[in-house]
Design a protein around this motif. Structure first.
Motif, PDB file in Angstrom:
ATOM      1  N   MET A   1      22.866 -50.376   9.583  1.00  0.00           N
ATOM      2  CA  MET A   1      23.674 -49.553  10.465  1.00  0.00           C
ATOM      3  C   MET A   1      24.107 -48.241   9.835  1.00  0.00           C
ATOM      4  O   MET A   1      24.659 -47.371  10.492  1.00  0.00           O
TER       5      MET A   1
ATOM      6  N   ILE B   1      16.127 -50.279  24.263  1.00  0.00           N
ATOM      7  CA  ILE B   1      17.242 -50.218  23.308  1.00  0.00           C
ATOM      8  C   ILE B   1      16.842 -50.871  21.987  1.00  0.00           C
ATOM      9  O   ILE B   1      17.185 -50.387  20.903  1.00  0.00           O
ATOM     10  N   GLN B   2      16.106 -51.969  22.059  1.00  0.00           N
ATOM     11  CA  GLN B   2      15.648 -52.642  20.845  1.00  0.00           C
ATOM     12  C   GLN B   2      14.794 -51.723  19.993  1.00  0.00           C
ATOM     13  O   GLN B   2      14.995 -51.627  18.776  1.00  0.00           O
TER      14      GLN B   2
ATOM     15  N   ARG C   1      14.736 -48.425  20.059  1.00  0.00           N
ATOM     16  CA  ARG C   1      15.565 -47.321  19.578  1.00  0.00           C
ATOM     17  C   ARG C   1      16.392 -47.754  18.367  1.00  0.00           C
ATOM     18  O   ARG C   1      16.482 -47.033  17.367  1.00  0.00           O
ATOM     19  N   LEU C   2      16.979 -48.949  18.454  1.00  0.00           N
ATOM     20  CA  LEU C   2      17.804 -49.448  17.353  1.00  0.00           C
ATOM     21  C   LEU C   2      16.956 -49.715  16.111  1.00  0.00           C
ATOM     22  O   LEU C   2      17.348 -49.376  14.987  1.00  0.00           O
ATOM     23  N   LYS C   3      15.786 -50.303  16.304  1.00  0.00           N
ATOM     24  CA  LYS C   3      14.925 -50.606  15.164  1.00  0.00           C
ATOM     25  C   LYS C   3      14.469 -49.326  14.477  1.00  0.00           C
ATOM     26  O   LYS C   3      14.411 -49.258  13.234  1.00  0.00           O
TER      27      LYS C   3
ATOM     28  N   LYS D   1      16.136 -46.580  14.339  1.00  0.00           N
ATOM     29  CA  LYS D   1      17.304 -46.083  13.603  1.00  0.00           C
ATOM     30  C   LYS D   1      17.476 -46.843  12.288  1.00  0.00           C
ATOM     31  O   LYS D   1      17.798 -46.253  11.247  1.00  0.00           O
TER      32      LYS D   1
END
Length: 297
Positions: free
Chosen positions: A10, A48-49, A51-53, A55
């Motif tokens: 994160m 979203i998955q 995009r998060l991965k 990041k």
């Protein structure tokens, strides 16, 4: 030495990486910055998955850069699964020597109910584990200039001897000091209704003598290292893990090193685990030394 560093992905700032960069390591050491990504909350939202991965990938690459800049062979890995279970699985597959994991310092009641990644890794990892916390009360630059203060607790067992040899055989920052302690088990002799008064006194003295013997053996193991070495048999009377924690606070240790007896299941529930209790409740970093499990094939 193969060092596995865990990250939640994160942020690009990982405390374990910062600690690793500021320490010397054996020549040829390599590092892996690992994130265990749980995809299940995002099964209904694949965009979203992704995009998060993406990041997380960016954060891991940024976080690992200081290790690469320092000249260490370093990689990043993302695996899908549960951090509590799959960090240990990956550690075994990667033939890890040391896992460095941050601790979110949950309160006692929440830790009991929720467990936690750090607790799971300490309990089940196939190798040594360091729970990394900020060096309390000391400016980072000053701490590096003054070296590290390493508290090594021993009870004379094989696992304690292994921990001492691990400390003796590794490089540490210049001017680092190792303090060897052993906790007499005074608590065993509180209100001993089944013993005569003189018997309780004799057993208490025997416990002190045994602790002194363990400390002397520990000092002998560390005497050939580059570390400054001191020792003490604490007079604080409590359970061994509380004695260790009290000594770490009093001496302002940067790192506590303990050996793991490797108890599991029913034995841990009944007897407890000194190493686990120290790792989860200390205010400073704690390294639990465990001999790596043999790898088949």
């Amino acid at each position: 030495m193969r060092v596995l560093i865990t990250s939640d992905g994160m942020t690009s700032e990982v405390a374990c990486v910062e600690e690793a960069v500021n320490r010397p390591w054996p020549a040829g050491s390599s590092f892996c910055l690992l994130n265990v990504f749980n995809p299940y909350p995002f099964t209904a939202a694949p965009i979203i998955q992704v995009r998060l991965k993406n990041k997380i990938v960016q954060n891991l690459e940024a976080a690992v850069k200081p290790l690469r800049d320092a000249g260490w062979d370093s990689i990043t890995e993302i695996i899908a699964g549960s951090a509590r279970r799959d960090i240990n699985k990956f550690a075994k597959e990667w033939r890890t020597d040391l896992v460095m994991v941050g601790c979110n310092d949950l309160g006692d009641f929440r830790r009991l109910l929720l467990g936690g990644t750090a607790r799971s890794v300490v309990r089940h990892a196939p190798c040594s584990v360091e729970v990394v916390r900020p060096r309390h009360g000391r400016p980072k630059d000053a701490a590096r200039r003054a070296g590290m203060r390493i508290l090594v607790a021993t009870d004379g067992s094989d696992c304690s001897v292994a921990a001492l040899h691990s400390v003796a055989n590794r490089p540490w920052p210049n001017d680092s000091t190792a303090k060897v302690i052993s906790a007499p088990e005074f608590i065993l002799f509180k209100d001993p209704s089944y013993l005569e008064k003189h018997e309780a006194k004799d057993l208490g003295q025997a416990s002190i003598d045994e602790a002194k013997s363990c400390v002397a053996a520990g000092v002998a193991i560390l005497s050939g290292s580059a570390l400054k070495v001191c020792s003490e048999v604490p007079t604080f009377e409590d359970r061994p893990y509380r004695v260790i924690l009290n000594e770490a606070d009093t001496w302002q240790a940067d790192l506590i090193v303990v050996g793991s007896h490797g108890r599991s299941g029913f034995d841990r529930v009944i007897m407890g685990s000194v190493s686990e209790a120290v790792a989860l409740h200390a205010k400073c970093s704690v390294e639990v030394i465990r001999q790596a499990e043999p790898v088949n094939g």
